[in-house]
Design an enzyme around this catalytic site. Sequence first.
Site, PDB file in Angstrom:
ATOM      1  N   LYS A 227       0.844  -1.199   0.000  1.00 16.77           N
ATOM      2  CA  LYS A 227       0.000   0.000   0.000  1.00 16.77           C
ATOM      3  C   LYS A 227       0.878   1.247   0.000  1.00 16.77           C
ATOM      4  O   LYS A 227       1.670   1.467   0.914  1.00 16.77           O
ATOM      5  CB  LYS A 227      -0.913  -0.002   1.229  1.00 16.77           C
ATOM      6  CG  LYS A 227      -1.736   1.273   1.423  1.00 16.77           C
ATOM      7  CD  LYS A 227      -2.501   1.229   2.744  1.00 16.77           C
ATOM      8  CE  LYS A 227      -3.123   2.567   3.095  1.00 16.77           C
ATOM      9  NZ  LYS A 227      -3.763   2.550   4.431  1.00 16.77           N
ATOM     10  N   ASP A 232      -2.609  10.484   3.805  1.00 11.64           N
ATOM     11  CA  ASP A 232      -4.029  10.156   3.892  1.00 11.64           C
ATOM     12  C   ASP A 232      -4.753  11.185   4.744  1.00 11.64           C
ATOM     13  O   ASP A 232      -4.701  11.156   5.966  1.00 11.64           O
ATOM     14  CB  ASP A 232      -4.215   8.762   4.496  1.00 11.64           C
ATOM     15  CG  ASP A 232      -5.682   8.360   4.578  1.00 11.64           C
ATOM     16  OD1 ASP A 232      -6.500   8.982   3.873  1.00 11.64           O
ATOM     17  OD2 ASP A 232      -5.993   7.432   5.347  1.00 11.64           O
ATOM     18  N   LYS A 239      -9.976  13.198   8.320  1.00 12.17           N
ATOM     19  CA  LYS A 239      -9.527  12.812   9.651  1.00 12.17           C
ATOM     20  C   LYS A 239      -9.411  14.047  10.546  1.00 12.17           C
ATOM     21  O   LYS A 239      -9.046  15.133  10.077  1.00 12.17           O
ATOM     22  CB  LYS A 239      -8.126  12.174   9.578  1.00 12.17           C
ATOM     23  CG  LYS A 239      -8.028  10.855   8.856  1.00 12.17           C
ATOM     24  CD  LYS A 239      -6.570  10.402   8.820  1.00 12.17           C
ATOM     25  CE  LYS A 239      -6.375   9.120   8.032  1.00 12.17           C
ATOM     26  NZ  LYS A 239      -6.882   7.953   8.755  1.00 12.17           N
ATOM     27  N   ASP A 250       1.526   6.290   5.894  1.00 11.97           N
ATOM     28  CA  ASP A 250       0.498   5.417   5.326  1.00 11.97           C
ATOM     29  C   ASP A 250       0.974   4.718   4.053  1.00 11.97           C
ATOM     30  O   ASP A 250       0.238   3.938   3.464  1.00 11.97           O
ATOM     31  CB  ASP A 250      -0.792   6.203   5.050  1.00 11.97           C
ATOM     32  CG  ASP A 250      -2.033   5.337   5.238  1.00 11.97           C
ATOM     33  OD1 ASP A 250      -1.933   4.293   5.898  1.00 11.97           O
ATOM     34  OD2 ASP A 250      -3.094   5.711   4.708  1.00 11.97           O
ATOM     35  N   ASP A 309     -12.156   7.235   4.130  1.00 11.02           N
ATOM     36  CA  ASP A 309     -10.924   7.009   4.890  1.00 11.02           C
ATOM     37  C   ASP A 309     -10.543   5.528   4.918  1.00 11.02           C
ATOM     38  O   ASP A 309      -9.523   5.164   5.509  1.00 11.02           O
ATOM     39  CB  ASP A 309     -11.085   7.550   6.316  1.00 11.02           C
ATOM     40  CG  ASP A 309      -9.763   7.694   7.036  1.00 11.02           C
ATOM     41  OD1 ASP A 309      -8.718   7.714   6.354  1.00 11.02           O
ATOM     42  OD2 ASP A 309      -9.760   7.779   8.276  1.00 11.02           O
ATOM     43  N   GLU A 311      -9.523   3.845   2.308  1.00  9.55           N
ATOM     44  CA  GLU A 311      -9.090   3.882   0.903  1.00  9.55           C
ATOM     45  C   GLU A 311      -8.005   2.872   0.579  1.00  9.55           C
ATOM     46  O   GLU A 311      -7.837   2.471  -0.575  1.00  9.55           O
ATOM     47  CB  GLU A 311      -8.606   5.300   0.546  1.00  9.55           C
ATOM     48  CG  GLU A 311      -7.168   5.623   0.905  1.00  9.55           C
ATOM     49  CD  GLU A 311      -6.853   5.526   2.400  1.00  9.55           C
ATOM     50  OE1 GLU A 311      -5.706   5.191   2.729  1.00  9.55           O
ATOM     51  OE2 GLU A 311      -7.744   5.783   3.236  1.00  9.55           O
ATOM     52  N   ARG A 313      -7.634  -0.288   1.176  1.00 11.08           N
ATOM     53  CA  ARG A 313      -8.107  -1.571   0.632  1.00 11.08           C
ATOM     54  C   ARG A 313      -8.580  -1.421  -0.815  1.00 11.08           C
ATOM     55  O   ARG A 313      -8.579  -2.382  -1.570  1.00 11.08           O
ATOM     56  CB  ARG A 313      -9.201  -2.131   1.524  1.00 11.08           C
ATOM     57  CG  ARG A 313     -10.497  -1.363   1.565  1.00 11.08           C
ATOM     58  CD  ARG A 313     -11.315  -1.677   2.798  1.00 11.08           C
ATOM     59  NE  ARG A 313     -10.664  -1.173   4.001  1.00 11.08           N
ATOM     60  CZ  ARG A 313     -11.119  -1.370   5.237  1.00 11.08           C
ATOM     61  NH1 ARG A 313     -12.209  -2.095   5.425  1.00 11.08           N
ATOM     62  NH2 ARG A 313     -10.485  -0.859   6.279  1.00 11.08           N
TER      63      ARG A 313
END
Length: 460
Positions: A227, A232, A239, A250, A309, A311, A313
């Site tokens: 990933k 993010d 967030k 992230d 949030d 995202e 996956r």
Amino acid sequence: MSLCFAAASAAQIPLHLLTPDALESFLSDLPQAEARWVRASGFAAQPGTVCLLPGGEGVKAALAGLGSDRDRRRSRFGLGAVRTALPDGCYRLETDLTGDALDEQLLGWLLAGYRFDTYAASAPVKAQLVAPDHVDAARLVAIAEGEALTRDLINTPANDMGPEELEAAARALAEAHGADISVTVGEALLSDGFPMIHAVGRASPRAPRLIDMRWGARGPVLTLVGKGVCFDTGGLNIKPGGSMGLMKKDMGGAATVLGLAKMIMALDLPLQLRVLIPAVENAVSGAAFRPQDILTSRKGLTVEINNTDAEGRLVLADALALADETPPDLLISMATLTGAARVAVGPDLAPFYATTEADAAALKAAAGRVADPVWQMPYWEPYEKMIEPGIADLDNAPSGGFAGSITAALFLRRFVTGTPRYMHFDIYGWNPTAAPARPKGGVGQGARAILDALSELLAL
């Protein structure tokens, strides 16, 4: 950084590794004056402590504490703490440790030389060590250098580590090891069949992309998917500030698979390696994907967006679908995917999921050998219905707040239908407090365990 062993030289200071239980026996073999010196210093072989024995021209020998068995269970890489406590010099290890226990300590020594000094000067560690003759020093250095790459990538702030810069890091690694690399960028993601990577990254002026690196022409096929969400914000489900503070990490899954790839290639393992990284920034703009949108994935499965949030996956799903189209012998994904995993096992353990118990057993055994802790989590099939919203094939963020790591893993598994052996890691990628050989900041998790297990996982 000092991530190598010293060349053998005539001037080497003996470095004795001692436990509290062994200390008295060791002192009984010293000249009385030296034994009195050690006792007067208060040295008790506690973790990370050092006592220097003076000689005619400086330091005659150094005593270093590893602590008790309990201490070593509670904190690994004790020799890393010793290195930072030693004065400048070239040392020769004196210890009864062998095998995996010795390798752990030597790797700790190497990793204690890591410094992230891109933005501020940092005092280097000057103590050097000559590798013992009977260890595979080149392998330990390759592992340390792979871990350093992972740490550097995670530690770099998002203004200097966006999708383009992550691609540049992958290209530099590919060039260094003779790997092939191709990258799909921006609108080409739509025409090439990566709609969810595009949807997550399209709000940012920094174009999303899919990085595809290949190396090796013989042996079994290993595909790593990482990933690469370089920052993010949470998207339109933005967030709060307290949760956004560490989001430069992230892309820790991408950083970890690149570090692992560096280890594999440097060691010239007899396998065929593929690395896939969906690299995006999850930003907020008028082009952002929205809650209640329904996206169609590369695999054809539709996904209802119930939280922008969640995202990671989504981008992983398209990359996994691509990997699954030419099934490798083993497929592994790594991601800083869920806060639920942190609540479950904290920051030090790397939760993982495996489709076969044999693979899980091999990984757990390797993790114990190399002091890279992992924890197996279940693909709990009764929770499958939690990711089925009815209006689409899948829900990217099931309501209720239960089993968040498990439902994310189940979501990803839906995109791996042709590859029998699949492992997924839900890592943290960050060390919140300094520890021996592991400063506060970015850290690799699971990579060393995977590397050690590959000989069994792929019958190398």
